[in-house]
Design a protein around this motif. Structure first.
Motif, PDB file in Angstrom:
ATOM      1  N   ALA A 185       0.803  -1.223   0.000  1.00  0.00           N
ATOM      2  CA  ALA A 185       0.000   0.000   0.000  1.00  0.00           C
ATOM      3  C   ALA A 185       0.839   1.279   0.000  1.00  0.00           C
ATOM      4  N   LEU A 186       2.155   1.134   0.087  1.00  0.00           N
ATOM      5  CA  LEU A 186       3.025   2.323   0.087  1.00  0.00           C
ATOM      6  C   LEU A 186       2.976   3.044  -1.253  1.00  0.00           C
ATOM      7  N   PRO A 187       3.268   4.356  -1.270  1.00  0.00           N
ATOM      8  CA  PRO A 187       3.440   5.054  -2.548  1.00  0.00           C
ATOM      9  C   PRO A 187       4.507   4.332  -3.373  1.00  0.00           C
ATOM     10  N   GLU A 188       4.370   4.369  -4.671  1.00  0.00           N
ATOM     11  CA  GLU A 188       5.219   3.541  -5.545  1.00  0.00           C
ATOM     12  C   GLU A 188       6.716   3.730  -5.291  1.00  0.00           C
ATOM     13  N   LYS A 189       7.172   4.972  -5.217  1.00  0.00           N
ATOM     14  CA  LYS A 189       8.605   5.216  -5.046  1.00  0.00           C
ATOM     15  C   LYS A 189       9.113   4.661  -3.722  1.00  0.00           C
ATOM     16  N   GLN A 190       8.305   4.811  -2.670  1.00  0.00           N
ATOM     17  CA  GLN A 190       8.702   4.278  -1.368  1.00  0.00           C
ATOM     18  C   GLN A 190       8.695   2.755  -1.386  1.00  0.00           C
TER      19      GLN A 190
ATOM     20  N   ASN B 269      13.175   8.237   0.328  1.00  0.00           N
ATOM     21  CA  ASN B 269      12.007   7.376   0.157  1.00  0.00           C
ATOM     22  C   ASN B 269      12.124   6.105   0.987  1.00  0.00           C
ATOM     23  N   LEU B 270      13.330   5.574   1.083  1.00  0.00           N
ATOM     24  CA  LEU B 270      13.554   4.376   1.887  1.00  0.00           C
ATOM     25  C   LEU B 270      13.291   4.664   3.361  1.00  0.00           C
ATOM     26  N   SER B 271      13.778   5.800   3.827  1.00  0.00           N
ATOM     27  CA  SER B 271      13.578   6.189   5.223  1.00  0.00           C
ATOM     28  C   SER B 271      12.096   6.388   5.524  1.00  0.00           C
ATOM     29  N   ARG B 272      11.392   7.070   4.634  1.00  0.00           N
ATOM     30  CA  ARG B 272       9.962   7.313   4.836  1.00  0.00           C
ATOM     31  C   ARG B 272       9.171   6.001   4.825  1.00  0.00           C
ATOM     32  N   ALA B 273       9.562   5.101   3.931  1.00  0.00           N
ATOM     33  CA  ALA B 273       8.860   3.814   3.850  1.00  0.00           C
ATOM     34  C   ALA B 273       9.044   3.020   5.137  1.00  0.00           C
TER      35      ALA B 273
END
Length: 202
Positions: free
Chosen positions: A143-148, A179-183
């Motif tokens: 369900a994460l945004p694609e880039k994340q 993006n990795l950190s946010r994910a």
């Protein structure tokens, strides 16, 4: 005089033949090495490409079709692929674009989750709880945004380096790290919230 001319022609013919043989000798190993490198590259990436295509399309048969199409396209472009700085990233990007193109041309909608999650009627033992957490984690990642999602999957699941991920998603390394950190933060916070919610209901 005639003998000298014949000898000269003979030597010229031999030199030409030797040159041609050397040329063939150089070309054949090159083609053989290209085939070996191609086969090795596609074998290493097969599972990764399949999971990626399945994640986008939600259909196993279509994911297999993507693998076949990618194999053919990469073979036709093998010279450019093998000479690129990041061959794995090159192939992954081809496969991802093909899967997205196929998704766009679909007439039916993509299922909300390719994981086919179902309610388990387990008795709440430790193994069941761990399974539930694993399924929940997969659902949250999907369900994460694609880039994340791509950054998380490529780094934590597939083991790609940051610079390779940047090449795959056509971004810079700073954006990939962000993006990795946010994910990771999103998954962690939602897991904690879900677990606390579960405890409070008991």
């Amino acid at each position: 005089m005639k003998n000298e001319t014949k000898n000269r022609n003979f030597y010229c013919a031999m030199l030409h033949l030797a040159s041609h043989i050397r040329y063939i000798g150089k070309q054949q190993p090159k083609k053989g090495l290209e085939t070996q490198h191609y086969n090795k590259l596609m074998a290493e990436l097969r599972d990764t490409l399949y999971r990626m295509a399945l994640g986008i399309l939600g259909d196993r048969a279509e994911a297999e079709d993507i693998l076949q199409d990618v194999s053919e396209r990469v073979w036709r472009a093998r010279d450019a692929v093998l000479k690129s700085q990041y061959p794995r990233a090159y192939v992954y990007r081809i496969a991802r674009n093909m899967a997205i193109d196929r998704l766009r041309h679909r007439k039916h909608t993509l299922p909300s989750s390719v994981l086919q999650l179902t309610d388990s009627g387990d008795d709440g033992n430790r193994e069941s709880d761990l399974n539930d957490i694993t399924l929940l984690t997969r659902k949250l990642i999907a369900a994460l945004p694609e880039k994340q999602r791509l950054a998380l999957e490529l780094r934590d699941v597939e083991g790609y380096e940051i610079y390779e991920i940047a090449a795959i998603v056509e971004s810079d390394e700073t954006s990939v790290r962000m993006n990795l950190s946010r994910a990771r933060k999103s998954i962690r916070e939602q897991l904690i919230k879900a677990l606390n919610h579960g405890v409070s209901r008991d």
